[in-house]
Design a protein around this motif. Structure first.
Motif, PDB file in Angstrom:
ATOM      1  N   LEU A 133       0.891  -1.134   0.068  1.00 39.90           N
ATOM      2  CA  LEU A 133      -0.112  -0.048   0.133  1.00 39.90           C
ATOM      3  C   LEU A 133       0.850   1.068  -0.100  1.00 39.90           C
ATOM      4  N   ALA A 134       2.077   1.266   0.806  1.00 34.54           N
ATOM      5  CA  ALA A 134       2.807   2.426   0.904  1.00 34.54           C
ATOM      6  C   ALA A 134       3.391   2.705  -0.761  1.00 34.54           C
ATOM      7  N   LEU A 135       3.827   1.683  -1.230  1.00 33.89           N
ATOM      8  CA  LEU A 135       4.248   2.002  -2.688  1.00 33.89           C
ATOM      9  C   LEU A 135       3.291   2.553  -3.579  1.00 33.89           C
ATOM     10  N   MET A 136       1.772   2.142  -3.344  1.00 37.29           N
ATOM     11  CA  MET A 136       0.811   2.378  -4.190  1.00 37.29           C
ATOM     12  C   MET A 136       0.326   3.864  -4.061  1.00 37.29           C
ATOM     13  N   GLN A 137       0.320   4.094  -2.660  1.00 37.90           N
ATOM     14  CA  GLN A 137      -0.150   5.333  -2.312  1.00 37.90           C
ATOM     15  C   GLN A 137       0.622   6.593  -2.748  1.00 37.90           C
ATOM     16  N   GLU A 138       1.943   6.240  -2.951  1.00 42.24           N
ATOM     17  CA  GLU A 138       2.766   7.268  -3.546  1.00 42.24           C
ATOM     18  C   GLU A 138       2.389   8.072  -5.004  1.00 42.24           C
ATOM     19  N   ASN A 139       1.774   6.981  -5.599  1.00 41.83           N
ATOM     20  CA  ASN A 139       1.077   7.636  -6.957  1.00 41.83           C
ATOM     21  C   ASN A 139      -0.465   7.545  -6.895  1.00 41.83           C
ATOM     22  N   HIS A 140      -1.093   7.451  -5.693  1.00 39.60           N
ATOM     23  CA  HIS A 140      -2.605   7.393  -5.622  1.00 39.60           C
ATOM     24  C   HIS A 140      -3.221   6.172  -6.410  1.00 39.60           C
ATOM     25  N   ASP A 141      -2.203   5.030  -6.467  1.00 38.22           N
ATOM     26  CA  ASP A 141      -2.593   3.959  -7.215  1.00 38.22           C
ATOM     27  C   ASP A 141      -3.796   2.932  -6.554  1.00 38.22           C
ATOM     28  N   ALA A 142      -3.887   3.189  -5.284  1.00 36.05           N
ATOM     29  CA  ALA A 142      -4.770   2.126  -4.609  1.00 36.05           C
ATOM     30  C   ALA A 142      -6.363   2.507  -4.769  1.00 36.05           C
ATOM     31  N   ASP A 143      -6.537   3.810  -4.738  1.00 33.44           N
ATOM     32  CA  ASP A 143      -7.802   4.024  -5.116  1.00 33.44           C
ATOM     33  C   ASP A 143      -8.242   3.937  -6.597  1.00 33.44           C
ATOM     34  N   GLU A 144      -7.270   4.180  -7.425  1.00 36.30           N
ATOM     35  CA  GLU A 144      -7.287   4.023  -8.798  1.00 36.30           C
ATOM     36  C   GLU A 144      -7.771   2.505  -9.563  1.00 36.30           C
ATOM     37  N   LEU A 145      -6.873   1.679  -8.514  1.00 37.24           N
ATOM     38  CA  LEU A 145      -6.829   0.220  -8.645  1.00 37.24           C
ATOM     39  C   LEU A 145      -8.404  -0.045  -8.653  1.00 37.24           C
ATOM     40  N   GLU A 146      -9.165   0.072  -7.251  1.00 37.74           N
ATOM     41  CA  GLU A 146     -10.332  -0.205  -7.251  1.00 37.74           C
ATOM     42  C   GLU A 146     -11.364   0.394  -8.112  1.00 37.74           C
ATOM     43  N   GLU A 204      -6.150  -7.477 -16.394  1.00 42.43           N
ATOM     44  CA  GLU A 204      -4.879  -7.732 -16.783  1.00 42.43           C
ATOM     45  C   GLU A 204      -4.096  -6.334 -16.800  1.00 42.43           C
ATOM     46  N   GLN A 205      -4.730  -5.787 -17.770  1.00 47.38           N
ATOM     47  CA  GLN A 205      -3.936  -4.450 -17.987  1.00 47.38           C
ATOM     48  C   GLN A 205      -3.968  -3.467 -16.870  1.00 47.38           C
ATOM     49  N   VAL A 206      -5.111  -3.320 -16.056  1.00 50.86           N
ATOM     50  CA  VAL A 206      -4.965  -2.673 -14.834  1.00 50.86           C
ATOM     51  C   VAL A 206      -3.930  -2.911 -13.954  1.00 50.86           C
ATOM     52  N   LEU A 207      -4.023  -4.227 -13.577  1.00 54.33           N
ATOM     53  CA  LEU A 207      -2.986  -4.881 -12.712  1.00 54.33           C
ATOM     54  C   LEU A 207      -1.668  -4.619 -13.218  1.00 54.33           C
ATOM     55  N   LYS A 208      -1.388  -4.490 -14.525  1.00 60.76           N
ATOM     56  CA  LYS A 208       0.008  -4.243 -15.024  1.00 60.76           C
ATOM     57  C   LYS A 208       0.573  -2.891 -14.794  1.00 60.76           C
ATOM     58  N   ALA A 209      -0.423  -1.978 -14.742  1.00 54.46           N
ATOM     59  CA  ALA A 209      -0.178  -0.533 -14.655  1.00 54.46           C
ATOM     60  C   ALA A 209      -0.350  -0.041 -13.181  1.00 54.46           C
ATOM     61  N   LEU A 210      -1.011  -1.093 -12.246  1.00 54.30           N
ATOM     62  CA  LEU A 210      -1.288  -0.331 -10.959  1.00 54.30           C
ATOM     63  C   LEU A 210      -0.634  -1.236  -9.818  1.00 54.30           C
ATOM     64  N   TRP A 211      -0.611  -2.441 -10.034  1.00 60.99           N
ATOM     65  CA  TRP A 211      -0.212  -3.273  -8.977  1.00 60.99           C
ATOM     66  C   TRP A 211       1.116  -3.658  -8.822  1.00 60.99           C
ATOM     67  N   PRO A 212       1.937  -3.066  -7.843  1.00 55.34           N
ATOM     68  CA  PRO A 212       3.403  -3.112  -7.862  1.00 55.34           C
ATOM     69  C   PRO A 212       4.095  -4.453  -7.553  1.00 55.34           C
ATOM     70  N   ALA A 213       3.573  -5.517  -7.434  1.00 58.37           N
ATOM     71  CA  ALA A 213       4.035  -6.926  -7.283  1.00 58.37           C
ATOM     72  C   ALA A 213       3.452  -7.901  -8.139  1.00 58.37           C
ATOM     73  N   PRO A 214       3.890  -8.990  -8.124  1.00 59.99           N
ATOM     74  CA  PRO A 214       3.279 -10.052  -9.087  1.00 59.99           C
ATOM     75  C   PRO A 214       1.776 -10.337  -8.554  1.00 59.99           C
ATOM     76  N   PHE A 215       0.987 -10.885  -9.831  1.00 56.33           N
ATOM     77  CA  PHE A 215      -0.321 -11.125  -9.724  1.00 56.33           C
ATOM     78  C   PHE A 215      -0.376 -12.374 -10.574  1.00 56.33           C
ATOM     79  N   SER A 216      -1.575 -13.332 -10.417  1.00 53.30           N
ATOM     80  CA  SER A 216      -1.798 -14.479 -11.012  1.00 53.30           C
ATOM     81  C   SER A 216      -3.238 -14.337 -11.678  1.00 53.30           C
ATOM     82  N   ILE A 217      -3.592 -14.717 -12.809  1.00 53.31           N
ATOM     83  CA  ILE A 217      -4.718 -14.820 -13.499  1.00 53.31           C
ATOM     84  C   ILE A 217      -5.429 -16.163 -13.544  1.00 53.31           C
ATOM     85  N   GLU A 218      -6.290 -16.774 -12.979  1.00 52.09           N
ATOM     86  CA  GLU A 218      -7.087 -17.891 -13.292  1.00 52.09           C
ATOM     87  C   GLU A 218      -5.836 -19.219 -12.960  1.00 52.09           C
ATOM     88  N   GLN A 219      -5.017 -18.921 -11.769  1.00 54.30           N
ATOM     89  CA  GLN A 219      -4.125 -19.926 -11.720  1.00 54.30           C
ATOM     90  C   GLN A 219      -4.995 -20.911 -10.868  1.00 54.30           C
TER      91      GLN A 219
END
Length: 239
Positions: A44-57, A118-133
């Motif tokens: 969250l600290a990484l995301m809040q620097e760019n206001h990405d947390a609210d934008e992600l939701e 997938e496009q949203v997470l690539k832009a806004l989530w600063p760590a790995p993520f899995s889709i339909e794993q």
């Protein structure tokens, strides 16, 4: 000690006030948002620097709305299907089980929503993520392992196999670090049909290893973190 004139002092007080209000607004949003509350502090600290947390939701909720609209446009010229249309059996699956319009639409809307997510997470989530794993979960051993795409495809190609029974396949697993067996956040898209139905977690049936437990609860036990729903009407919510 230098003299500070009243104008400079006033600007400093105003800047402090603005910063305080911004901090308060951020805290209020975090309290109101189940997604922001569920994100680990380090991420969250990484995301809040760019206001990405609210934008992600906001953007993940928009993915659900877009998928809903596109799916309905294809079959119903943009209007939502009726309860009767949702219940209509449109085909049978490879195991001979009936497939309703609600199931068919839900599957197609999931494809659209996940492409968007997938496009949203690539832009806004600063760590790995899995889709339909897909995961195998051993509740007694409190252990989880991944099922490879190749193995999953083989099992599905073999038909009505029991080997996939009890496996878990969340839509999105957002990891807090490089440990891909742990979730910081697990998200599932839900497209109720008709749209007046409430989005909710699936309750496992009696034949399941997780009988009577809720899907989201099993995700949390298996992967850790919080499990949340994303739906067109409610956005991101616990249920």
């Amino acid at each position: 000690m230098g003299f500070v004139d009243s104008e400079t002092a006033g600007k400093a007080r105003y800047a402090a006030y603005v910063a305080e209000q911004a901090s308060a607004r951020a805290a209020t949003r975090a309290m109101a948002s189940p997604l922001v509350r569920a994100i680990p502090p380090a991420v969250l600290a990484l995301m809040q620097e760019n206001h990405d947390a609210d934008e992600l939701e906001k953007q993940l909720a928009a993915c659900a709305v877009q998928a809903e609209q596109l799916g309905n446009t294809r079959y119903f010229h943009g209007r939502p299907p009726t309860r009767q249309e949702c219940a209509e059996v449109v085909e049978t699956d490879r195991c001979g089980k009936p497939v309703t319009r609600a199931m068919q639409l839900g599957k197609q809307k999931h494809v659209l929503a996940l492409q968007c997510a997938e496009q949203v997470l690539k832009a806004l989530w600063p760590a790995p993520f899995s889709i339909e794993q897909r995961y195998r979960y051993y509740p007694n051993a409190r252990m989880v392992e991944t099922v490879s795409r190749k193995e999953e495809a083989r099992l599905i190609a073999e038909g009505c196999t029991e080997e996939l029974r009890g496996t878990l396949k969340p839509d999105l697993v957002l990891h807090g670090d490089r440990n891909l067996l742990k979730a910081a956040l697990t998200l599932d898209f839900k497209f109720p049909c008709p749209d007046s139905n409430r989005p909710q977690w699936t309750r496992y049936g009696r034949s399941s290893p997780y009988a009577d437990d809720l899907q989201g609860s099993v995700y949390e036990k298996a992967l850790g973190g919080k499990a949340l729903l994303i739906s067109p009407a409610k956005g991101v919510s616990p249920q």
